[in-house]
Design an enzyme around this catalytic site. Structure first.
Site, PDB file in Angstrom:
ATOM      1  CG  ASP A 116      19.616  19.131  36.138  1.00  0.00           C
ATOM      2  OD1 ASP A 116      19.900  20.349  34.629  1.00  0.00           O
ATOM      3  OD2 ASP A 116      20.674  19.197  36.058  1.00  0.00           O
ATOM      4  CG  HIS A 119      23.057  25.952  22.794  1.00  0.00           C
ATOM      5  ND1 HIS A 119      23.461  27.038  22.757  1.00  0.00           N
ATOM      6  CD2 HIS A 119      23.177  25.520  23.901  1.00  0.00           C
ATOM      7  CE1 HIS A 119      24.115  27.317  24.128  1.00  0.00           C
ATOM      8  NE2 HIS A 119      23.237  26.059  24.523  1.00  0.00           N
TER       9      HIS A 119
END
Length: 446
Positions: free
Chosen positions: A299, A346
């Site tokens: 991350d 997305h």
């Protein structure tokens, strides 16, 4: 368990064609009756709490989603679909449109209710007068009454006696569930103002895929959503909690990915890289099922990795490593067996989604899997109306906030083909009871 013939596409309104637009009221009513009995009989036979908006009613629909209850949930979905269809049909196009546009008032009432913390003012047991609520909010009684009585139409509070307010199950949730509170206030405070700028953004930046050229930015002094949250830690914290409420809702549970992808086809000691994996909570569930797998959680936000590592079950630590990584840059973990991307792409337009996939390519070996756990939108009318409204609304929010989108299977196939011709697209699978899909591509470099 099979549902009655009345639950077919022709009677519930799913599918396409003129039948969807011309159902008979009596057939829809029969579908409702038959499927309501299936659901009700199961609830009573299992001794489950009966669905209710009474303040002591269950917060969630009481039938758990398991393989054993799949038929019951099919009946429930048929019930929801036919109920929505018969309501719309009996309303008629003129009235339907006339009142559809007034739905912004529902959001406005939620905004007032949360801004003045009215769920905490109303006692959990008993009731309280509009006058007392107004006094505590420092708002005139008549204005408070106007707001709450509209909220009551949506089963938020009710009036047990004239002039007094008491809790329903829905208003009690706002009082007791911090995730629900954060979900509601994130939408009223941060998204609702942006929804009023969609037209302006489409006119100003019709072709843009940049996060700065959005309705959200127009509503927030030109700040993108990421800039806005980055500058406001409390809003960012609320956003994270709101996303937890959203992603743990029905149809989004991690278990669908764990149980419905064939992880067993990977090597016994496979390495799985969780790209943009936050705390690694997805891999934690995978590790429990596959104790010989190794997991690399990546991350960009170091604090997320540190939180994941510090809270990891000590028994799982030998399987895990944590790496700070920006997924728009070259993938540092070479030759892994699978690269998992869940709920990341997305957030980005096709321009950036393609960069994300291309950034993996230098690390891939022959046979490496790229697994994306997101939506693959179906054709219109395939989902039942309740599910379709959720995914289409989410698609709209992605455009409004980030110039991004929820993709169809063909969009995913195109993205992989454009990223590198060596990808073999394996398709998009939707597990039963899940709103998300498992999109897979294999890197073939022979």
């Amino acid at each position: 368990m099979s549902t009655p013939a009345g639950t077919s596409a022709n009677s519930t309104g799913t599918g396409t064609g003129s039948v969807q637009l011309r159902p008979k009221l009596s057939e829809l009513a029969a579908t409702i009756s038959a499927n309501a009995k299936i659901v009700e009989d199961y609830i009573e036979a299992q001794g489950l709490p009966y669905p209710s908006f009474a303040s002591d009613g269950p917060s969630n629909f009481p039938i758990p989603q398991t393989p054993e209850t799949e038929g019951i949930h099919e009946a429930r979905q048929a019930l929801l679909t036919a109920s929505k269809h018969i309501y719309d049909l009996a309303t008629g196009p003129n009235e339907y449109l006339r009142w559809l546009v007034w739905n912004y008032n529902d959001v406005s009432t939620l905004d007032v209710i949360t801004a003045f913390d009215i769920p905490k003012i109303v006692p959990i047991d008993g009731d309280i007068s509009y006058a007392e609520i107004g006094e505590k909010c420092k708002v005139p009684e008549l204005k408070i009454r106007q707001v709450i009585r509209l909220a009551m139409v949506n089963r938020i509070f009710y009036e047990p006696r004239h002039g007094y307010v008491a809790h329903t199950a829905a208003s009690r949730l706002l009082r007791e569930d911090p995730l629900m509170w954060n979900w509601i206030t994130y939408n009223t405070d941060d998204l609702f103002p942006a929804s009023l700028k969609v037209v302006d953004a489409l006119k100003k930046w019709p072709e843009s895929g940049e996060t700065s050229d959005t309705a959200f930015a127009l509503a927030n002094n030109s700040e993108s959503l990421f800039q806005f949250l980055g500058a406001r830690p409390e809003r960012a914290k609320r956003f994270g909690q709101a996303m937890s409420a959203f992603s743990t809702g029905q149809g989004y549970a991690v278990e669908h990915l764990v149980k419905n992808y064939d992880w067993g086809k990977l090597p016994k000691n496979a390495t799985v890289v969780d790209v943009g994996g936050a705390t690694g909570f997805v891999c934690v569930e995978l590790a429990k099922a596959y104790p010989e797998f190794k997991f690399v959680v990546e991350d960009k936000v170091k604090a997320q990795l540190e939180l994941g590592e510090s809270t990891l079950d000590p028994a799982l630590k030998p399987q895990f490593s944590y790496v700070e990584h920006d997924f728009f840059t070259e993938q540092p973990v070479k030759g892994a067996d699978a690269y998992l991307i869940r709920w990341c792409m997305h957030n980005w337009s096709d321009k950036y989604a393609a960069i994300m996939i291309k950034s993996l390519v230098p690390a891939l070996k022959n046979g490496s899997k790229v697994i994306i756990n997101e939506l693959a939108l179906p054709e219109p009318g395939v989902l039942n109306p309740w599910e379709e409204r959720r995914v289409r609304t989410l698609d709209m929010v992605m455009m409004m906030c980030l110039n991004a989108l929820e993709r169809e299977e063909g969009d995913w196939k195109r993205l992989f083909a454009e990223a590198d011709p060596r990808f073999r697209f394996e398709g998009a699978k939707q597990p039963p009871g899940c709103l998300m899909n498992i999109v897979e591509a294999t890197f073939v470099d022979e």
